[in-house]
Scaffold this active site. Structure first.
Site, PDB file in Angstrom:
ATOM      1  N   HIS A  41       9.589 -52.938 -22.566  1.00 52.10           N
ATOM      2  CA  HIS A  41      11.005 -51.900 -22.146  1.00 52.10           C
ATOM      3  C   HIS A  41      11.937 -52.840 -22.060  1.00 52.10           C
ATOM      4  CE1 HIS A  41      10.577 -52.082 -17.885  1.00 52.10           C
ATOM      5  NE2 HIS A  41       9.279 -52.244 -17.946  1.00 52.10           N
ATOM      6  N   ASP A  42      13.190 -52.143 -22.388  1.00 51.68           N
ATOM      7  CA  ASP A  42      14.420 -52.694 -22.177  1.00 51.68           C
ATOM      8  C   ASP A  42      14.891 -54.379 -22.795  1.00 51.68           C
ATOM      9  OD1 ASP A  42      15.443 -50.290 -20.718  1.00 51.68           O
ATOM     10  OD2 ASP A  42      13.732 -50.865 -19.383  1.00 51.68           O
ATOM     11  N   GLY A  90       9.199 -56.434 -18.992  1.00 58.93           N
ATOM     12  CA  GLY A  90      10.447 -55.719 -19.230  1.00 58.93           C
ATOM     13  C   GLY A  90      11.854 -56.512 -19.298  1.00 58.93           C
TER      14      GLY A  90
END
Length: 264
Positions: free
Chosen positions: A121-122, A139
């Site tokens: 994520h991100d 992440g």
């Protein structure tokens, strides 16, 4: 027109680009947009608020746009964007972002993601990257253009990897790797410059000599690293690659710099 196998499940609201092929037993969620001329071979799951660029080929059991593997996630409408002409092989996973991380995971154009590789994520991933089998990003990682990550290697969350870096196989990357760097080892250390990659990007012998001399002064010259870093600042004007490396080092905040094993 698009070609959709009768066993596929396409939710109302999904956008399917012209010429896209969706094979047997694929699942496409209601907030997914597929670009033109994509090919989902079979058993592909695309969910979340996910946009896939034109011309991507996605192999069986890839799962794109799933929830972030973050305990703070509460189902917010965060996103995943994948660029054009990416090859995404079997079992690859890419997650949407988190609110605290900016809400977006982005992958650039022409990436090649081998089986079971993962984009957390991100993350922000550049163009022309190659992730070998089971290469993994935690992440919030930032990965530059034309980066190669070897098989079974993992990059710690919040780590930055500069453009044109090569990371060997079975590496644990815990620090930021300068642009054009070559990193290797169980816990990755900087082993030099990615000369092969630089030649492929049309670096001349003269440019390579200038950048290599800079590298030696910065990482293997006399004195402590902070002193050497200050002394090489004027060299930024000698080549754009040197300027890029120095700007990258200056921008470090959350992770230490990946250094050669013998750097003071």
């Amino acid at each position: 027109m698009s070609m959709i196998d009768p066993t596929a499940r396409i939710a109302d609201g999904a956008v399917i680009g012209a010429g896209t092929e969706i094979g047997p037993y694929c699942i496409v969620g209601p907030n997914v947009a597929l670009g033109e001329n994509c090919k989902l071979i079979a058993h592909v799951t695309i969910s979340g608020y996910t946009k896939i660029g034109a011309g991507c080929v996605i192999s069986p059991f890839a799962a794109l746009g799933g929830p972030p593997q973050d305990l703070s996630y509460r189902g917010e409408p965060t996103r995943l964007e994948v660029g054009e002409a990416c090859t995404i092989r079997e079992g690859v996973t890419m997650n949407v972002g988190t609110v605290k991380g900016g809400g977006l995971t982005r992958v650039g154009d022409r990436g090649f993601f081998m089986n079971n590789s993962h984009v957390g994520h991100d993350c922000m991933v550049g163009d022309g990257v190659i992730f070998a089998t089971s290469a993994t990003l935690g992440g919030h990682c930032e990965i530059g253009d034309f980066v190669y990550i070897g098989g079974l290697s993992a990059v710690h969350q919040f780590t930055r990897v500069g453009s044109q870096v090569m990371i060997g196989g079975v590496c644990g990357v815990r620090g930021d790797i300068i642009p054009f760097g070559l990193a290797n080892g169980q816990y990755a250390v900087l082993e030099g410059l990615n000369i092969i990659g630089m030649r492929r990007r049309q670096f001349t012998k003269a440019r390579l000599a200038v950048v290599r001399a800079f590298y030696q002064k910065l990482f293997h010259g006399p004195g402590i690293f902070a002193e050497r870093l200050a002394s090489v600042q004027p060299l930024a004007a000698e080549d754009p690659a040197i300027a890029e490396i120095l700007t990258f080092i200056e921008g470090g905040k959350l992770r230490p710099l990946c250094l050669p094993a013998d750097t003071n």
